[in-house]
Motif scaffolding. Structure first.
Motif, short mmCIF file in Angstrom:
data_model
loop_
_atom_site.label_atom_id
_atom_site.label_comp_id
_atom_site.label_asym_id
_atom_site.label_seq_id
_atom_site.Cartn_x
_atom_site.Cartn_y
_atom_site.Cartn_z
N HIS A 52 0.85 -1.18 0.00
CA HIS A 52 0.00 0.00 0.00
C HIS A 52 0.89 1.23 0.00
CE1 HIS A 52 -3.61 -2.34 0.57
NE2 HIS A 52 -2.92 -3.08 1.43
N HIS A 96 0.79 5.32 0.80
CA HIS A 96 0.05 6.43 1.39
C HIS A 96 0.83 7.74 1.26
CE1 HIS A 96 -1.98 3.44 4.41
NE2 HIS A 96 -2.39 3.26 3.17
N HIS A 115 -4.62 7.58 0.07
CA HIS A 115 -4.11 6.33 -0.51
C HIS A 115 -3.84 6.51 -1.99
CE1 HIS A 115 -5.49 3.74 2.98
NE2 HIS A 115 -5.99 4.93 3.25
N GLU A 126 -1.32 0.31 -7.25
CA GLU A 126 -0.38 -0.30 -6.32
C GLU A 126 0.43 -1.43 -6.96
OE1 GLU A 126 -3.48 -1.13 -3.36
OE2 GLU A 126 -2.59 0.51 -2.19
N THR A 161 3.63 -1.25 3.96
CA THR A 161 2.92 -0.03 3.61
C THR A 161 3.91 1.13 3.61
OG1 THR A 161 0.80 -0.78 4.53
CG2 THR A 161 1.14 1.59 4.36
#
Lengths: 178, 178
Positions: free
Chosen positions: B94, B96, B107, B111, B133
């Motif tokens: 992920h 961010h 977000h 990805e 992440t």
DNA sequence: TTGCTTGCAAATTTTTTGCAAGTAG
DNA sequence: CTACTTGCAAAAAATTTGCAAGCAA
């Protein structure tokens, strides 16, 4: 000790923001600039500062760090350790790989292209990218080899002591300690 | 509460590694899985766990977190706050963005492509990319606007209270407090 | 001078550890 | 049964805060 950062300009910037240029602040900032690329934590910085002036207290170190971070003149970075490290932001970004097993760190090159790529990603959401060191976690070649060799009960990954703290992990522990 | 993670499989993995599946561990892991995407810290996790069983101590929570991180079954992540947060690794990465002023998080999508790009970067150094992440620091559109408007003495960036801790910074402080 | 800064010590917050009692396998 | 785990409490580590004295501007 990395690229050049203009110490006087940095100090001047503090004064321009309306803060006083005191001895302790000067010393703390000099130490930070002398150790570019080291990612010092508060304790390490304190020790270095106190080598030069024993009277500087840790409260002052913490307060100065907080001040600089608050002004955007210092990056607080974290390496999955549970405490903070700090870096004087470079004009350009840096990209590191680090191994979760042994903690080894490798620098990636082609930083300009990677940075502009990041800038593009951020721009799509209207964000302005701030210069920072970007850390990517993985497993280094040495540790990958060791893991492949997990049957040998005497082998510790990489032949190194895995740090229980610090985000490095050690799968081999049966019969040992956590 | 994000994508699906197989709770039973996760617990089974622990047992396969040779650890006992106790009540407290089960409860802690269930809570972690129930809050995918929340990036809980130890304190928050403790509170949630104790809502269900008041007798679980924080030492157990910390020990379980350490165990899972050590096994590579949990990521320790840090958001420039000075303490650790945790996430059950997703099968996919992920990305961010977060604002250093107000803490807002956004977000990024695409990805898969970003992940394979990262994998390429790591591969060149022989590293194996681990699921994680990523947090990229910047300034969000709202805060950029506020900063551009710095002359208004009554304006706090974003009209929000800037957090002094937590890596968010607040340039407007003349006459106020740090 | 004025009031931002500092050092010191005490207080908080976050995380770790020792140890006897509890319990999964 | 055995020895891995737990809860509790104390300890350690990391960070913050109160306050009188010090010192830039």
């Amino acid at each position: 000790m990395k690229g050049p950062v203009d110490l006087e300009g940095y100090l001047e910037r503090l004064r321009e923001e309306g803060f006083r240029l005191t001895g302790p602040r000067r010393l703390i900032i000099e130490t930070l600039v002398d150790h570019l690329g080291s990612h010092l934590n508060a304790r390490e910085l304190m020790d270095l500062v106190q080598e030069r002036d024993r009277t500087v207290g840790f409260a002052t170190v913490y307060r100065t760090l907080e001040l600089l971070v608050g002004l955007g003149m210092l990056n607080r970075i974290s390496m999955e350790e549970g405490f903070s490290r700090y870096e004087v932001p470079d004009e350009q970004m840096h990209f590191h790989l680090y191994c979760r097993f042994c903690g080894k760190t490798v620098h990636l090159d082609g930083e300009e292209e990677k940075e502009s790529l990041f800038r593009t990603w951020m721009g799509e959401s209207g964000f302005l990218l701030l210069p920072q060191t970007f850390e990517i976690a993985g497993i280094c070649p040495d540790c990958r080899r060791c893991l492949a060799d997990e049957d040998d009960p005497d082998l510790t990954p990489c032949g190194k002591i895995c740090r229980s703290r610090g985000g490095r992990f050690c799968r081999r522990r049966r019969g040992g300690e956590a």
